[in-house]
Design a protein around this motif. Structure first.
Motif, mmCIF file in Angstrom:
data_model
loop_
_atom_site.group_PDB
_atom_site.id
_atom_site.type_symbol
_atom_site.label_atom_id
_atom_site.label_comp_id
_atom_site.label_asym_id
_atom_site.label_seq_id
_atom_site.Cartn_x
_atom_site.Cartn_y
_atom_site.Cartn_z
ATOM 1 N N MET A 1 0.827 -1.203 0.000
ATOM 2 C CA MET A 1 0.000 0.000 0.000
ATOM 3 C C MET A 1 0.864 1.257 0.000
ATOM 4 O O MET A 1 0.593 2.225 -0.725
ATOM 5 C CB MET A 1 -0.913 0.003 1.234
ATOM 6 C CG MET A 1 -1.955 -1.090 1.261
ATOM 7 S SD MET A 1 -2.863 -1.071 2.827
ATOM 8 C CE MET A 1 -3.765 -2.624 2.724
ATOM 9 N N ILE A 2 1.907 1.263 0.823
ATOM 10 C CA ILE A 2 2.795 2.428 0.893
ATOM 11 C C ILE A 2 3.517 2.636 -0.428
ATOM 12 O O ILE A 2 3.624 3.761 -0.924
ATOM 13 C CB ILE A 2 3.807 2.254 2.044
ATOM 14 C CG1 ILE A 2 3.080 2.241 3.393
ATOM 15 C CG2 ILE A 2 4.849 3.365 2.026
ATOM 16 C CD1 ILE A 2 3.981 1.937 4.579
ATOM 17 N N LYS A 3 3.996 1.541 -1.007
ATOM 18 C CA LYS A 3 4.682 1.654 -2.295
ATOM 19 C C LYS A 3 3.736 2.181 -3.371
ATOM 20 O O LYS A 3 4.142 2.965 -4.240
ATOM 21 C CB LYS A 3 5.249 0.297 -2.719
ATOM 22 C CG LYS A 3 6.472 -0.138 -1.918
ATOM 23 C CD LYS A 3 7.005 -1.472 -2.389
ATOM 24 C CE LYS A 3 7.579 -1.365 -3.798
ATOM 25 N NZ LYS A 3 8.179 -2.658 -4.222
ATOM 26 N N HIS A 4 2.489 1.775 -3.309
ATOM 27 C CA HIS A 4 1.533 2.271 -4.304
ATOM 28 C C HIS A 4 1.314 3.772 -4.153
ATOM 29 O O HIS A 4 1.296 4.508 -5.150
ATOM 30 C CB HIS A 4 0.197 1.542 -4.180
ATOM 31 C CG HIS A 4 -0.862 2.095 -5.081
ATOM 32 N ND1 HIS A 4 -0.869 1.852 -6.441
ATOM 33 C CD2 HIS A 4 -1.919 2.922 -4.844
ATOM 34 C CE1 HIS A 4 -1.890 2.490 -6.992
ATOM 35 N NE2 HIS A 4 -2.536 3.133 -6.041
ATOM 36 N N LEU A 5 1.133 4.233 -2.925
ATOM 37 C CA LEU A 5 0.932 5.664 -2.713
ATOM 38 C C LEU A 5 2.173 6.455 -3.106
ATOM 39 O O LEU A 5 2.079 7.569 -3.638
ATOM 40 C CB LEU A 5 0.571 5.935 -1.248
ATOM 41 C CG LEU A 5 -0.826 5.474 -0.815
ATOM 42 C CD1 LEU A 5 -1.055 5.769 0.661
ATOM 43 C CD2 LEU A 5 -1.905 6.153 -1.655
ATOM 44 N N GLU A 6 3.340 5.892 -2.864
ATOM 45 C CA GLU A 6 4.572 6.549 -3.287
ATOM 46 C C GLU A 6 4.640 6.609 -4.815
ATOM 47 O O GLU A 6 5.094 7.600 -5.392
ATOM 48 C CB GLU A 6 5.783 5.792 -2.727
ATOM 49 C CG GLU A 6 7.091 6.558 -2.864
ATOM 50 C CD GLU A 6 8.226 5.886 -2.128
ATOM 51 O OE1 GLU A 6 9.242 6.548 -1.860
ATOM 52 O OE2 GLU A 6 8.110 4.676 -1.831
ATOM 53 N N HIS A 7 4.165 5.553 -5.465
ATOM 54 C CA HIS A 7 4.110 5.542 -6.926
ATOM 55 C C HIS A 7 3.152 6.619 -7.434
ATOM 56 O O HIS A 7 3.433 7.305 -8.432
ATOM 57 C CB HIS A 7 3.675 4.169 -7.417
ATOM 58 C CG HIS A 7 3.420 4.089 -8.885
ATOM 59 N ND1 HIS A 7 4.408 4.272 -9.825
ATOM 60 C CD2 HIS A 7 2.282 3.842 -9.585
ATOM 61 C CE1 HIS A 7 3.904 4.144 -11.035
ATOM 62 N NE2 HIS A 7 2.608 3.885 -10.909
ATOM 63 N N CYS A 8 2.004 6.768 -6.761
ATOM 64 C CA CYS A 8 1.058 7.827 -7.128
ATOM 65 C C CYS A 8 1.713 9.194 -6.992
ATOM 66 O O CYS A 8 1.536 10.081 -7.849
ATOM 67 C CB CYS A 8 -0.186 7.758 -6.246
ATOM 68 S SG CYS A 8 -1.196 6.283 -6.483
ATOM 69 N N GLU A 9 2.457 9.381 -5.913
ATOM 70 C CA GLU A 9 3.156 10.645 -5.691
ATOM 71 C C GLU A 9 4.144 10.917 -6.814
ATOM 72 O O GLU A 9 4.249 12.041 -7.309
ATOM 73 C CB GLU A 9 3.875 10.593 -4.344
ATOM 74 C CG GLU A 9 4.484 11.922 -3.908
ATOM 75 C CD GLU A 9 5.162 11.821 -2.554
ATOM 76 O OE1 GLU A 9 4.767 12.551 -1.638
ATOM 77 O OE2 GLU A 9 6.077 10.991 -2.414
ATOM 78 N N HIS A 10 4.861 9.890 -7.251
ATOM 79 C CA HIS A 10 5.812 10.054 -8.360
ATOM 80 C C HIS A 10 5.091 10.400 -9.651
ATOM 81 O O HIS A 10 5.562 11.254 -10.417
ATOM 82 C CB HIS A 10 6.625 8.777 -8.534
ATOM 83 C CG HIS A 10 7.609 8.556 -7.437
ATOM 84 N ND1 HIS A 10 8.368 7.405 -7.329
ATOM 85 C CD2 HIS A 10 7.965 9.320 -6.374
ATOM 86 C CE1 HIS A 10 9.139 7.479 -6.266
ATOM 87 N NE2 HIS A 10 8.898 8.626 -5.672
ATOM 88 N N ARG A 11 3.960 9.742 -9.905
ATOM 89 C CA ARG A 11 3.198 10.047 -11.114
ATOM 90 C C ARG A 11 2.766 11.504 -11.130
ATOM 91 O O ARG A 11 2.769 12.171 -12.180
ATOM 92 C CB ARG A 11 1.946 9.158 -11.177
ATOM 93 C CG ARG A 11 2.178 7.707 -11.502
ATOM 94 C CD ARG A 11 2.447 7.484 -12.989
ATOM 95 N NE ARG A 11 1.442 8.068 -13.850
ATOM 96 C CZ ARG A 11 0.281 7.494 -14.164
ATOM 97 N NH1 ARG A 11 -0.014 6.309 -13.652
ATOM 98 N NH2 ARG A 11 -0.563 8.084 -14.979
ATOM 99 N N ILE A 12 2.391 12.009 -9.972
ATOM 100 C CA ILE A 12 1.962 13.404 -9.876
ATOM 101 C C ILE A 12 3.135 14.335 -10.127
ATOM 102 O O ILE A 12 3.025 15.307 -10.884
ATOM 103 C CB ILE A 12 1.331 13.665 -8.496
ATOM 104 C CG1 ILE A 12 0.020 12.896 -8.363
ATOM 105 C CG2 ILE A 12 1.094 15.167 -8.279
ATOM 106 C CD1 ILE A 12 -0.566 12.899 -6.972
ATOM 107 N N MET A 13 4.264 14.054 -9.500
ATOM 108 C CA MET A 13 5.420 14.941 -9.626
ATOM 109 C C MET A 13 6.008 14.928 -11.029
ATOM 110 O O MET A 13 6.533 15.936 -11.498
ATOM 111 C CB MET A 13 6.492 14.557 -8.606
ATOM 112 C CG MET A 13 6.088 14.817 -7.167
ATOM 113 S SD MET A 13 7.447 14.620 -6.006
ATOM 114 C CE MET A 13 7.747 12.861 -6.104
ATOM 115 N N GLU A 14 5.918 13.801 -11.719
ATOM 116 C CA GLU A 14 6.559 13.710 -13.028
ATOM 117 C C GLU A 14 5.700 14.273 -14.152
ATOM 118 O O GLU A 14 6.229 14.700 -15.171
ATOM 119 C CB GLU A 14 6.928 12.257 -13.330
ATOM 120 C CG GLU A 14 5.743 11.347 -13.571
ATOM 121 C CD GLU A 14 6.119 9.887 -13.654
ATOM 122 O OE1 GLU A 14 7.240 9.558 -13.229
ATOM 123 O OE2 GLU A 14 5.302 9.081 -14.142
ATOM 124 N N SER A 15 4.378 14.277 -13.981
ATOM 125 C CA SER A 15 3.551 14.783 -15.084
ATOM 126 C C SER A 15 2.198 15.334 -14.670
ATOM 127 O O SER A 15 1.795 16.407 -15.130
ATOM 128 C CB SER A 15 3.344 13.672 -16.128
ATOM 129 O OG SER A 15 2.651 12.579 -15.560
#
Length: 857
Positions: free
Chosen positions: A473-487
């Motif tokens: 779950m934490i890794k998924h939310l971190e992935h969401c955060e990366h998606r937001i920051m990158e585009s």
């Protein structure tokens, strides 16, 4: 071999052209058969053919991605289906059973019925969880129709019990069994309860799929219980029509273990396999990974266990907090939750249901309900940390935060996203974050009409407030955060651009979103939701803020007005965002740099300086674009001006191999309004034109001042189940128990391990030669790592600083062996290992009945 390669190349080229021209006159399986190639090998070969980034279009990429996801789900489900049927049916039933009801026929009948149901009921065909629940419905329905003599326990007894309540049934298929009506079959839940328990599935969810979707499917397909087991030919004909319509994978071939559907050892690795032994003298105990279905079910179990004690309404503690606000937010919170209930249910049903919207509606209700429970739970945890004085906050900000619509919408959306991600676990054992589905993030943003930048602001606080979140779950939310920051945060209409503009105007153009001087400072993760959602607005400055707000204190009724002369506060959310973006950007750049330019280490700081300068001063280049596009252009530009031969073709080829990358990133880049082209065109027409003067400075004798390298910490989100290093140990780590949990055992009781995974520590097992025992002794005795693995056996070991030893009785001693001579120590070690092995063998025998049924459910 040469002709075979040519044939495969022609096949791939025909596939590419047919997709691009919308002239697909063949099914995907027909193509694989004609060129004699497997699914995985085809995907791998297609990837190799795309040596130039323009060879394969994004349309083809999308088609391949859909086929790959569907294959992963079907592959995982079939192997789960095969193992499950092996636990249900006898391989050689008694002679009284008709030959027509052989195990082969049962497998074929059930599997094709499932494929037909899946194709007609589900629109999101790569939803592993719903697909598996539908498979259990198929098994339940036909187990009830099977003669008890065919079944193993506990299914045999359950079917017999059902038969007692109805008319006596005959074992042969051709005889009349119509006395068992469809209604009786539907209402009896004995079998479905066993199936759910054995497969760690939520009974209510499976029953919901059964009654809202599976039974209507049976009626529409003409499959009626009173006719006994349906004719295979009837089901085959209906599935054949569906398969020819979709023009994709003929999943019936799984029954024959057809070579086109078998995983390639190199190209695919989603199913566990046992490696061959490297040395015949050694015994290797392999801990196999969980199957995709098992992993998905366990993730759901853990989430439900976390939320079992949570409520669907605000708790008394939350109500108390609400009452202490200047404006009580309770009514608006409840109204918001109810409003999104209807919206989410409708949108989810639209995405999942095709003709059978009821399943989507009911499943959507359940997932949203879990999301609401998590929303209230995390909100209470956040407020407790504030109220109890961990973070000082005035009553003005406290009330303002709890009445902030964007904060609540973001928190609710984040909670629902955690639920969606848990249920939407990908079927592939590879990094699941790389694959997207129709319900994957950022789908949730559209449902909640939420800006990505606003959603980003709640992620860190959410993770800190919920300690029970699993690593996934934490890794998924971190992935969401990366998606937001990158585009996602850089899309037109994002509040990010307004914040940057305000920051630039605050003290003139010299002001920056985040000064470069802070790049080499550690990233402090101590911000609250109030810091991010209420920034840059601050509460009135007071000489004495007083004690933190308590649950019984009276909040300020009229907050003071901020003087007009007070300088606007700097945006905390913008500052933290830029720090995180810089960190993510440098990590990406460093990874790609190591792949391409490791022989030119002097170029990395130059590329980073150009990259960072662009993000900071030419941030408009990021509008509707991707962080990686700027990264690749910065790398190409510096290499060009420094006369280092690095072509874009090489850059994108290396980029494709990185994790979490999408080919569309370099194949489809915004050039100007509504016009897209490749990254090379973007570089020539946009990037280079905008930064030409700056790029040329790197070739001069006075290049720009280098930007500091960001301080790279470990992941800001601590994983509770990460391995921990033993203090003063010699590269010895302790990893917490990763065994999942079963509903029937309760949250604190792990499931029983499989025979292969039971031996987690191989002490006491046969290692081969005695030298290995001495190497273990050397490693345990050497706390400072002074001995090398290649040390001679007879070399004297240095005196250990501290040693942990387990005595024969299993009691721990600090160092009970220091008075023993060297030979006695070794003999004692052997005795300990022998004792350990004896205990483990006894434990195996005791647990044999629990694990002998199957190696993996």
């Amino acid at each position: 071999a040469c002709n075979k390669k040519k044939k495969e190349t022609w096949g791939v080229c025909i596939f590419i052209v047919a997709i691009d021209l919308d002239e697909v006159t063949f099914t995907f399986t027909e193509l694989l058969k004609s060129i004699n190639i497997s699914v995985c090998t085809f995907f791998q070969f297609l990837k190799e053919v795309d040596v130039n980034m323009d060879t394969v279009s994004t349309k083809v990429d999308s088609t391949v991605s859909r086929l790959k996801k569907k294959y992963d789900v079907l592959f995982a489900l079939y192997h789960k289906f095969e193992r499950t049927c092996g636990l249900i049916y006898l391989e050689q039933p008694s002679s009284e059973i008709s030959a027509e009801l052989s195990s082969v026929l049962v497998l074929k009948n059930y599997w094709i019925t499932f494929l037909l149901a899946k194709g007609k009921v589900l629109q999101v065909e790569d939803d592993l969880v719903i697909s598996f629940q539908l498979l259990l419905c198929v098994l339940d329905y036909f187990i009830k129709l099977s003669p008890p003599a065919m079944l193993k326990e506990p299914y045999k007894s359950s079917v017999s019990a059902v038969s007692v309540n109805s008319s006596a049934r005959t074992p042969r298929r051709g005889q009349n069994r119509s006395s068992r009506t469809a209604k009786q079959l539907d209402t009896d839940t004995r079998i479905i309860e066993i199936l759910c328990k054995e497969n760690d599935c939520n009974l209510d969810e499976v029953k919901n799929v059964y009654f809202t979707s599976f039974i209507p499917f049976l009626n529409s397909a003409g499959i009626v219980a009173s006719n006994g087991l349906p004719e295979v030919e009837v089901i085959l004909k209906q599935y054949d029509e569906l398969y020819l319509k979709n023009k994709d994978i003929d999943a019936r071939l799984f029954l024959n273990h057809d070579e086109t559907l078998q995983p390639d050892v190199i190209a695919c690795s989603q199913l566990e396999r046992t490696p061959l032994k490297n040395n015949p003298d050694e015994e290797i105990n392999i801990i196999l990974p969980q199957t995709p279905v098992r992993a998905a079910m366990n993730s759901i179990q853990q989430l439900i266990m976390i939320l079992n004690s949570a409520t669907d309404k605000p708790s008394d503690t939350l109500i108390m907090y609400f009452n202490n606000c200047t404006v009580n937010p309770k009514d608006s919170i409840l109204k918001r939750v109810e409003s999104f209930d209807h919206i989410f249910k409708k949108r989810f049903a639209e995405a999942v249901g095709q003709g059978w919207a009821e399943i989507g509606s009911q499943v959507g209700i359940w997932r949203y309900k879990l999301g609401v429970r998590l929303y209230y739970r995390v909100m209470e945890s956040m407020l407790k940390s504030v109220i109890l004085g961990q973070v000082l906050i005035t009553s003005f900000l406290f009330s303002k935060l709890l009445n902030d619509n964007i904060f609540h919408t973001s928190l609710l959306a984040c909670a629902v996203e955690v639920v969606m991600a848990t249920y939407g676990r990908n079927a592939s054992q590879s990094d699941s974050t790389g694959a997207e589905t129709d319900l994957s993030f950022p789908w949730i943003l559209n449902v909640f009409d939420l800006k990505a930048f606003d959603f980003y602001k709640v992620i860190e606080s959410f993770i800190k407030a919920e300690p029970s979140l699993t690593r996934e779950m934490i890794k998924h939310l971190e992935h969401c955060e990366h998606r937001i920051m990158e585009s996602l945060a850089w899309q037109s209409g994002s509040p990010l651009f307004d914040l940057i503009k305000q920051s630039k105007e605050r003290e003139g153009q010299t002001d920056q979103p985040e000064p470069t001087s802070s790049l080499n400072m550690p990233l402090q993760h101590n911000h609250t939701a109030a810091d991010l959602y209420l920034s840059p607005v601050k509460s009135p400055k007071k000489k004495a803020s007083g004690p933190p707000l308590s649950a019984t204190s009276t909040p300020d009724v009229q907050p003071a007005v901020i003087p007009q002369t007070q300088k606007p506060q700097k945006s905390t959310s913008l500052s933290l965002f830029y720090k995180k973006v810089y960190l993510l950007a440098y990590r990406r750049l460093h990874t790609l740099f190591l792949h391409l330019l490791s022989e030119h280490p002097d170029l990395e700081p130059l590329i980073w300086t150009l990259f960072q300068h662009t993000l900071q001063n030419e941030y408009e280049l990021m509008r509707d674009r991707h962080l990686d596009q700027i990264m690749m252009c910065s790398m190409y530009g510096i290499c060009k001006v420094k006369n280092v031969d690095l072509r874009f073709k090489i850059i994108v080829s290396a980029y494709k191999e990185l994790c979490n990358t999408n080919q569309e990133t370099f194949k489809r880049v915004l050039i100007r309004e509504e016009q897209y082209d490749s990254i090379i065109v973007f570089y020539n027409l946009v990037f280079m034109q905008k930064l030409k003067t700056n790029i040329l400075q790197y070739a001069s004798s006075r290049p720009p001042t280098l930007s500091p390298i960001p301080h790279i910490p470990r992941s800001p989100y601590q994983f509770s189940n990460s391995p921990r290093r033993v203090p003063a140990g010699n590269n010895i780590y302790i990893s917490p128990l990763k065994s999942p949990y079963k509903f029937s055992d309760g949250f604190q009781s792990p499931t029983k391990m499989t025979p292969r995974s039971r031996i987690l520590v191989s002490i006491g097992e046969s290692f081969g030669t005695s030298e290995k025992f001495q190497k273990i002794n050397q490693m345990l005795c050497n706390s400072e790592g002074q001995l090398k693995r290649s040390a001679e056996v007879g070399a004297a070991a240095p005196k250990p600083l501290k040693r942990l030893r387990f005595d024969i009785e299993g009691q721990d001693e600090a160092d009970g062996s220091k008075h023993l001579p060297q030979e006695s120590k070794f003999q004692q070690k052997l005795a300990e290992m022998t004792s350990t092995r004896t205990r483990m063998q006894k434990q195996k025998l005791n647990d044999g009945n629990d694990t002998s049924a199957s190696e993996e459910k």
